[in-house]
Write a protein that holds these residues in place. Structure first.
Motif, PDB file in Angstrom:
ATOM      1  N   GLY A  76       0.798  -1.225   0.000  1.00 44.16           N
ATOM      2  CA  GLY A  76       0.000   0.000   0.000  1.00 44.16           C
ATOM      3  C   GLY A  76       0.823   1.264   0.000  1.00 44.16           C
ATOM      4  O   GLY A  76       0.271   2.367  -0.015  1.00 44.16           O
ATOM      5  N   GLY A  77       2.159   1.129  -0.006  1.00 41.39           N
ATOM      6  CA  GLY A  77       3.020   2.300   0.023  1.00 41.39           C
ATOM      7  C   GLY A  77       2.998   3.109  -1.252  1.00 41.39           C
ATOM      8  O   GLY A  77       3.244   4.321  -1.235  1.00 41.39           O
ATOM      9  N   ILE A  78       2.687   2.458  -2.378  1.00 36.76           N
ATOM     10  CA  ILE A  78       2.672   3.168  -3.655  1.00 36.76           C
ATOM     11  C   ILE A  78       1.723   2.461  -4.617  1.00 36.76           C
ATOM     12  O   ILE A  78       1.510   1.250  -4.528  1.00 36.76           O
ATOM     13  N   CYS A  79       1.133   3.239  -5.531  1.00 37.80           N
ATOM     14  CA  CYS A  79       0.237   2.684  -6.552  1.00 37.80           C
ATOM     15  C   CYS A  79       0.560   3.329  -7.893  1.00 37.80           C
ATOM     16  O   CYS A  79       0.668   4.557  -7.993  1.00 37.80           O
ATOM     17  N   PHE A  80       0.709   2.492  -8.922  1.00 36.85           N
ATOM     18  CA  PHE A  80       0.966   2.973 -10.276  1.00 36.85           C
ATOM     19  C   PHE A  80      -0.207   2.640 -11.188  1.00 36.85           C
ATOM     20  O   PHE A  80      -0.871   1.612 -11.025  1.00 36.85           O
ATOM     21  N   TYR A 145      19.501  -7.055  -4.667  1.00 39.46           N
ATOM     22  CA  TYR A 145      20.018  -6.331  -3.500  1.00 39.46           C
ATOM     23  C   TYR A 145      21.189  -5.417  -3.861  1.00 39.46           C
ATOM     24  O   TYR A 145      21.985  -5.721  -4.760  1.00 39.46           O
ATOM     25  N   LYS A 146      21.281  -4.312  -3.128  1.00 40.85           N
ATOM     26  CA  LYS A 146      22.487  -3.505  -3.093  1.00 40.85           C
ATOM     27  C   LYS A 146      22.950  -3.509  -1.634  1.00 40.85           C
ATOM     28  O   LYS A 146      22.302  -2.919  -0.768  1.00 40.85           O
ATOM     29  N   PHE A 147      24.042  -4.211  -1.363  1.00 39.00           N
ATOM     30  CA  PHE A 147      24.517  -4.325   0.012  1.00 39.00           C
ATOM     31  C   PHE A 147      25.401  -3.128   0.359  1.00 39.00           C
ATOM     32  O   PHE A 147      26.239  -2.700  -0.440  1.00 39.00           O
ATOM     33  N   ILE A 148      25.169  -2.588   1.557  1.00 39.61           N
ATOM     34  CA  ILE A 148      25.895  -1.417   2.019  1.00 39.61           C
ATOM     35  C   ILE A 148      26.586  -1.750   3.340  1.00 39.61           C
ATOM     36  O   ILE A 148      26.132  -2.619   4.077  1.00 39.61           O
ATOM     37  N   PRO A 149      27.700  -1.061   3.665  1.00 37.73           N
ATOM     38  CA  PRO A 149      28.423  -1.388   4.897  1.00 37.73           C
ATOM     39  C   PRO A 149      27.731  -0.913   6.162  1.00 37.73           C
ATOM     40  O   PRO A 149      27.900  -1.502   7.228  1.00 37.73           O
ATOM     41  N   SER A 150      26.951   0.180   6.072  1.00 37.08           N
ATOM     42  CA  SER A 150      26.232   0.700   7.239  1.00 37.08           C
ATOM     43  C   SER A 150      25.070   1.564   6.780  1.00 37.08           C
ATOM     44  O   SER A 150      25.038   2.048   5.636  1.00 37.08           O
ATOM     45  N   TYR A 151      24.095   1.767   7.673  1.00 35.14           N
ATOM     46  CA  TYR A 151      22.938   2.589   7.337  1.00 35.14           C
ATOM     47  C   TYR A 151      23.326   4.044   7.115  1.00 35.14           C
ATOM     48  O   TYR A 151      22.623   4.778   6.410  1.00 35.14           O
ATOM     49  N   SER A 152      24.443   4.477   7.685  1.00 32.64           N
ATOM     50  CA  SER A 152      24.876   5.869   7.542  1.00 32.64           C
ATOM     51  C   SER A 152      25.283   6.204   6.110  1.00 32.64           C
ATOM     52  O   SER A 152      25.393   7.387   5.760  1.00 32.64           O
ATOM     53  N   THR A 153      25.476   5.177   5.267  1.00 29.70           N
ATOM     54  CA  THR A 153      25.840   5.446   3.873  1.00 29.70           C
ATOM     55  C   THR A 153      24.638   5.850   3.028  1.00 29.70           C
ATOM     56  O   THR A 153      24.807   6.337   1.916  1.00 29.70           O
ATOM     57  N   LEU A 154      23.424   5.661   3.542  1.00 32.38           N
ATOM     58  CA  LEU A 154      22.227   6.111   2.830  1.00 32.38           C
ATOM     59  C   LEU A 154      22.104   7.628   2.951  1.00 32.38           C
ATOM     60  O   LEU A 154      22.501   8.209   3.959  1.00 32.38           O
ATOM     61  N   PRO A 155      21.538   8.299   1.948  1.00 32.58           N
ATOM     62  CA  PRO A 155      21.398   9.758   2.005  1.00 32.58           C
ATOM     63  C   PRO A 155      20.566  10.210   3.208  1.00 32.58           C
ATOM     64  O   PRO A 155      19.651   9.499   3.641  1.00 32.58           O
ATOM     65  N   ASP A 156      20.880  11.387   3.751  1.00 36.47           N
ATOM     66  CA  ASP A 156      20.164  11.909   4.919  1.00 36.47           C
ATOM     67  C   ASP A 156      18.685  12.123   4.654  1.00 36.47           C
ATOM     68  O   ASP A 156      17.862  12.036   5.563  1.00 36.47           O
ATOM     69  N   ASP A 157      18.333  12.415   3.396  1.00 42.62           N
ATOM     70  CA  ASP A 157      16.932  12.680   3.050  1.00 42.62           C
ATOM     71  C   ASP A 157      16.230  11.451   2.470  1.00 42.62           C
ATOM     72  O   ASP A 157      15.160  11.554   1.879  1.00 42.62           O
ATOM     73  N   PHE A 158      16.816  10.267   2.668  1.00 45.60           N
ATOM     74  CA  PHE A 158      16.253   9.028   2.132  1.00 45.60           C
ATOM     75  C   PHE A 158      14.960   8.681   2.863  1.00 45.60           C
ATOM     76  O   PHE A 158      14.930   8.592   4.093  1.00 45.60           O
ATOM     77  N   THR A 159      13.856   8.492   2.125  1.00 46.62           N
ATOM     78  CA  THR A 159      12.555   8.161   2.725  1.00 46.62           C
ATOM     79  C   THR A 159      11.937   6.989   1.957  1.00 46.62           C
ATOM     80  O   THR A 159      11.193   7.192   1.002  1.00 46.62           O
ATOM     81  N   PRO A 160      12.241   5.756   2.344  1.00 51.14           N
ATOM     82  CA  PRO A 160      11.710   4.584   1.630  1.00 51.14           C
ATOM     83  C   PRO A 160      10.219   4.394   1.870  1.00 51.14           C
ATOM     84  O   PRO A 160       9.670   4.841   2.874  1.00 51.14           O
ATOM     85  N   ALA A 161       9.575   3.694   0.953  1.00 54.67           N
ATOM     86  CA  ALA A 161       8.161   3.380   1.111  1.00 54.67           C
ATOM     87  C   ALA A 161       7.932   2.293   2.136  1.00 54.67           C
ATOM     88  O   ALA A 161       6.884   2.235   2.774  1.00 54.67           O
ATOM     89  N   LYS A 162       8.956   1.432   2.323  1.00 52.14           N
ATOM     90  CA  LYS A 162       8.772   0.294   3.220  1.00 52.14           C
ATOM     91  C   LYS A 162      10.120  -0.238   3.672  1.00 52.14           C
ATOM     92  O   LYS A 162      11.118  -0.141   2.954  1.00 52.14           O
ATOM     93  N   CYS A 163      10.142  -0.809   4.880  1.00 54.19           N
ATOM     94  CA  CYS A 163      11.259  -1.622   5.362  1.00 54.19           C
ATOM     95  C   CYS A 163      10.657  -2.906   5.925  1.00 54.19           C
ATOM     96  O   CYS A 163       9.491  -2.919   6.319  1.00 54.19           O
TER      97      CYS A 163
END
Length: 293
Positions: A76-80, A145-163
């Motif tokens: 329900g986070g997004i509809c196309f 997947y895109k694996f990252i070393p830590s959550y701090s590597t994501l942009p500060d303004d990152f707002t995902p639809a879901k986790c």
């Protein structure tokens, strides 16, 4: 009741245990989607695929069905819109940054594996001791997947639809959900699952407050000026519950969970491996019986 919208969950519902669309399902949904087919009120029937998956993982099911569908992703986070409409965004909701940081803190403290969905990519922390969880998730859903070393590597303004948190045990999932709900009162926490013949996984999903498949069906109907009583929906698991409740008719397949069966208006006698959706649609819309072969 004359139905205008057919809302379909994917895993365990329109997809069989091999994660495939059956020939019977194709024939029935293609028949419903023909331009010349109209319901008893003379209206076009719209097919809405509603999944916890990312939209790019929903569209292959649309392609397998061979029809033009509306797509709801992220529970329900997004509809196309449909391809014929330019695949426009009908609505979208995302998790704000403060809630996101609180989720990151919790999963780090408890050594849990978290999927983070954004921009057509599933992000995850590269941890050797948890590597089996994303590997199995990818096998079952086709996620990249895109694996990252830590959550701090994501942009500060990152707002995902879901986790979502990946777990291997049903009871552990229920216990974690009970523990976390009071800790995240401004988010919607939903239980879901995915399984094939080899693996089973259970998920605690994080969505923006009030977001679920049920509210997404309401939002879709408002956008299309359709009364929600003209929606028939099909599901099998807890993340389908609100959708089944908010629809004019909510049908749980025979392979569904006990909880979902208890809230559905109707429980099919057929499972997803017995073309439950197709068989129920033939009855509801009075379609030719020879579509089921």
């Amino acid at each position: 009741m004359t139905y205008r919208v057919v809302a379909l969950d994917l895993d365990g519902t329109i997809l069989n245990s091999n994660k495939q669309v059956s020939e019977n399902s194709k024939r029935v949904l293609q028949y419903l989607s023909k331009p010349e087919f109209k319901n008893s009120d003379g209206e076009e029937v719209l097919v809405l695929l509603a999944s916890g998956r990312a939209p790019y993982l929903v569209s292959p099911v649309e392609e397998a069905l061979g029809i033009d569908c509306y797509l709801i992703g992220y529970n329900g986070g997004i509809c196309f819109g449909r391809k014929s409409e330019g695949r426009n965004t009908v609505f979208s909701h995302s998790i704000d940054n403060s809630n996101l940081k609180a989720i990151f803190k919790y999963v780090e403290e408890h050594n849990l594996f978290l999927n983070i969905y954004g921009d057509g990519i599933v992000y995850g922390i590269d941890k050797l001791e948890l590597a089996e969880k994303p590997r199995r998730y990818s096998i079952m859903t086709g996620a990249t997947y895109k694996f990252i070393p830590s959550y701090s590597t994501l942009p500060d303004d990152f707002t995902p639809a879901k986790c979502l948190i990946i777990l291997d045990d049903d009871k552990e999932c229920d216990q974690l959900l009970e523990t976390m709900r009071p800790l995240f009162p401004t988010l919607s926490l939903v239980k879901s699952n995915c399984m094939n013949k080899d693996y089973k996984q259970y998920y605690v999903e994080f969505l923006e407050h009030g977001v679920n498949k049920g509210t997404s069906v309401i939002d879709f109907c408002k956008a299309k000026s359709i009364d929600s009583s003209k929606v028939v929906s099909f599901g099998d698991a807890e993340n389908d519950n609100e959708m089944l409740e908010q629809s004019g008719l909510g049908i749980c397949l025979a392979n569904g969970t006990d909880v979902t069966k208890s809230i559905a208006n109707q429980v099919s006698q057929f499972t997803n491996d017995q073309d439950g959706v197709a068989r129920e649609l033939v009855k509801l819309f009075n379609l030719p019986e020879n579509l089921i072969q």
